[in-house]
Design a protein around this motif. Structure first.
Motif, PDB file in Angstrom:
ATOM      1  N   ASP A   5     -23.563  11.218  24.356  1.00 43.14           N
ATOM      2  CA  ASP A   5     -23.515  10.993  25.809  1.00 43.14           C
ATOM      3  C   ASP A   5     -23.779   9.524  26.109  1.00 43.14           C
ATOM      4  O   ASP A   5     -24.887   9.025  25.877  1.00 43.14           O
ATOM      5  N   LEU A   6     -22.769   8.831  26.644  1.00 45.36           N
ATOM      6  CA  LEU A   6     -22.910   7.403  26.917  1.00 45.36           C
ATOM      7  C   LEU A   6     -23.699   7.116  28.185  1.00 45.36           C
ATOM      8  O   LEU A   6     -23.983   5.966  28.489  1.00 45.36           O
ATOM      9  N   THR A   7     -24.055   8.175  28.944  1.00 47.48           N
ATOM     10  CA  THR A   7     -24.900   7.949  30.127  1.00 47.48           C
ATOM     11  C   THR A   7     -26.365   7.808  29.741  1.00 47.48           C
ATOM     12  O   THR A   7     -27.190   7.412  30.556  1.00 47.48           O
ATOM     13  N   LEU A   8     -26.695   8.152  28.482  1.00 44.28           N
ATOM     14  CA  LEU A   8     -28.059   7.986  27.987  1.00 44.28           C
ATOM     15  C   LEU A   8     -28.129   6.683  27.197  1.00 44.28           C
ATOM     16  O   LEU A   8     -27.192   6.327  26.484  1.00 44.28           O
ATOM     17  N   ASP A   9     -29.252   5.974  27.313  1.00 43.15           N
ATOM     18  CA  ASP A   9     -29.377   4.722  26.578  1.00 43.15           C
ATOM     19  C   ASP A   9     -29.619   4.997  25.092  1.00 43.15           C
ATOM     20  O   ASP A   9     -29.755   6.141  24.657  1.00 43.15           O
ATOM     21  N   TYR A  10     -29.706   3.920  24.325  1.00 43.55           N
ATOM     22  CA  TYR A  10     -29.819   4.049  22.873  1.00 43.55           C
ATOM     23  C   TYR A  10     -31.046   4.847  22.466  1.00 43.55           C
ATOM     24  O   TYR A  10     -30.970   5.748  21.604  1.00 43.55           O
ATOM     25  N   MET A  11     -32.190   4.538  23.085  1.00 47.74           N
ATOM     26  CA  MET A  11     -33.429   5.204  22.720  1.00 47.74           C
ATOM     27  C   MET A  11     -33.385   6.689  23.073  1.00 47.74           C
ATOM     28  O   MET A  11     -33.863   7.537  22.304  1.00 47.74           O
ATOM     29  N   GLU A  12     -32.812   7.009  24.235  1.00 48.22           N
ATOM     30  CA  GLU A  12     -32.747   8.410  24.643  1.00 48.22           C
ATOM     31  C   GLU A  12     -31.793   9.193  23.752  1.00 48.22           C
ATOM     32  O   GLU A  12     -32.061  10.352  23.403  1.00 48.22           O
ATOM     33  N   ASN A  13     -30.694   8.567  23.359  1.00 50.34           N
ATOM     34  CA  ASN A  13     -29.785   9.234  22.422  1.00 50.34           C
ATOM     35  C   ASN A  13     -30.445   9.437  21.064  1.00 50.34           C
ATOM     36  O   ASN A  13     -30.262  10.481  20.423  1.00 50.34           O
ATOM     37  N   ARG A  15     -33.635   9.805  20.548  1.00 54.07           N
ATOM     38  CA  ARG A  15     -34.610  10.886  20.726  1.00 54.07           C
ATOM     39  C   ARG A  15     -33.908  12.249  20.745  1.00 54.07           C
ATOM     40  O   ARG A  15     -34.386  13.206  20.138  1.00 54.07           O
ATOM     41  N   PHE A  16     -32.769  12.314  21.420  1.00 58.43           N
ATOM     42  CA  PHE A  16     -32.010  13.565  21.457  1.00 58.43           C
ATOM     43  C   PHE A  16     -31.598  13.975  20.044  1.00 58.43           C
ATOM     44  O   PHE A  16     -31.757  15.130  19.642  1.00 58.43           O
ATOM     45  N   ASN A  17     -31.039  13.030  19.286  1.00 55.55           N
ATOM     46  CA  ASN A  17     -30.587  13.342  17.925  1.00 55.55           C
ATOM     47  C   ASN A  17     -31.732  13.822  17.050  1.00 55.55           C
ATOM     48  O   ASN A  17     -31.564  14.734  16.235  1.00 55.55           O
ATOM     49  N   TYR A  18     -32.908  13.230  17.237  1.00 57.78           N
ATOM     50  CA  TYR A  18     -34.066  13.608  16.422  1.00 57.78           C
ATOM     51  C   TYR A  18     -34.560  15.005  16.794  1.00 57.78           C
ATOM     52  O   TYR A  18     -34.762  15.858  15.927  1.00 57.78           O
ATOM     53  N   VAL A  19     -34.738  15.249  18.093  1.00 56.03           N
ATOM     54  CA  VAL A  19     -35.306  16.524  18.548  1.00 56.03           C
ATOM     55  C   VAL A  19     -34.307  17.672  18.401  1.00 56.03           C
ATOM     56  O   VAL A  19     -34.605  18.707  17.794  1.00 56.03           O
ATOM     57  N   TYR A  20     -33.106  17.479  18.938  1.00 51.20           N
ATOM     58  CA  TYR A  20     -32.154  18.587  18.984  1.00 51.20           C
ATOM     59  C   TYR A  20     -31.368  18.743  17.689  1.00 51.20           C
ATOM     60  O   TYR A  20     -30.977  19.856  17.338  1.00 51.20           O
ATOM     61  N   GLY A  21     -31.132  17.638  17.006  1.00 50.43           N
ATOM     62  CA  GLY A  21     -30.459  17.741  15.716  1.00 50.43           C
ATOM     63  C   GLY A  21     -31.270  18.585  14.748  1.00 50.43           C
ATOM     64  O   GLY A  21     -30.732  19.434  14.027  1.00 50.43           O
ATOM     65  N   THR A  22     -32.579  18.372  14.742  1.00 49.93           N
ATOM     66  CA  THR A  22     -33.465  19.161  13.884  1.00 49.93           C
ATOM     67  C   THR A  22     -33.491  20.621  14.308  1.00 49.93           C
ATOM     68  O   THR A  22     -33.436  21.527  13.474  1.00 49.93           O
ATOM     69  N   ALA A  23     -33.552  20.858  15.625  1.00 47.97           N
ATOM     70  CA  ALA A  23     -33.593  22.233  16.135  1.00 47.97           C
ATOM     71  C   ALA A  23     -32.319  22.994  15.788  1.00 47.97           C
ATOM     72  O   ALA A  23     -32.373  24.160  15.366  1.00 47.97           O
ATOM     73  N   VAL A  24     -31.180  22.339  15.953  1.00 46.97           N
ATOM     74  CA  VAL A  24     -29.899  22.985  15.658  1.00 46.97           C
ATOM     75  C   VAL A  24     -29.783  23.300  14.172  1.00 46.97           C
ATOM     76  O   VAL A  24     -29.281  24.363  13.781  1.00 46.97           O
TER      77      VAL A  24
END
Length: 224
Positions: A5-13, A15-24
């Motif tokens: 998602d390009l509406t999220l900045d680098y840090m938020e992306n 964080r998303f990859n770390y949290v949700y990538g692990t969960a998935v």
């Protein structure tokens, strides 16, 4: 992985990859691919962000709104029952999670998997669990009548009462095979397998194909 998602900045992306990538990665097998589950997770994440940076879960109010707006399931009773059925996640051990207030990512993905599935048995289990308000595995006449009440409205109370009573008798003639004044899950399944159009006999539980197509487009569910 590449930012979703390009509406999220680098840090938020990140964080998303770390949290949700692990969960998935820890989730059980699903009709969705890993990439599709990550895309669904991004939609879920956007809801979570609206509640503040420290929030972990989608609220049941947000889930109810999603079901109402995206799936057009507007009947308050059925909407509430779907939310309650979906948000009950026995696998979540986080002390901050409460099924009356939150919906986990796992539950959100399972909900979409049910809606996008063509498996009749799975759809029957879900629909019956929504209608079965007490969780007994059967529905008595009072439970069925609570749904029928919403079918008929008008100013002539005597006529409305008679139509509701007729509908109740008709449904029990159709579903109550052993005449014990209860509709069991087995009786429901037996009837629906013969007449699939009776899957949602007490009100709309599943969205239309057009509404599913919109959600599928938003979530990048290309294979569905």
């Amino acid at each position: 992985m590449k930012d979703l998602d390009l509406t999220l900045d680098y840090m938020e992306n990140a964080r998303f990859n770390y949290v949700y990538g692990t969960a998935v990665a820890r989730m059980e097998a699903s009709i969705f691919s890993t990439l599709e589950k990550l895309c669904i997770s991004m939609i879920y994440h956007k809801f979570v962000l609206r509640e503040g940076p420290r929030t972990r879960y989608m609220t049941v109010q947000q889930l109810s709104g999603f079901i109402r707006m995206m799936f057009k399931i507007t009947d308050p009773r059925i909407n509430h029952r779907i939310v309650k059925t979906i948000s009950d996640d026995p696998n979540c051990v986080d002390p901050k999670f409460h099924p009356d207030r939150h919906c986990t990512l796992n539950s959100f993905i399972k909900m979409l998997a049910i809606y996008f599935s063509n498996d009749l048995d799975r759809r029957m289990r879900f629909a019956f669990s929504v209608y079965d308000e007490d969780g007994y595995g059967f529905m008595n006449r009072e439970t069925v009548m609570r749904y029928i009440d919403a079918f008929f409205t008008g100013d002539d109370e005597d006529e409305i009462f008679e139509m509701r009573a007729d509908m109740l008798e008709l449904l029990f003639q159709k579903f109550d095979k052993d005449k014990d004044l209860l509709i069991s899950f087995e009786e429901y399944c037996d009837t629906v397998r013969k007449q699939p159009e009776l899957l949602e006999f007490l009100g709309t539980v599943f969205p239309s194909k057009n509404d599913l197509d919109v959600v599928g487009l938003c979530c990048n569910l290309h294979t569905h």
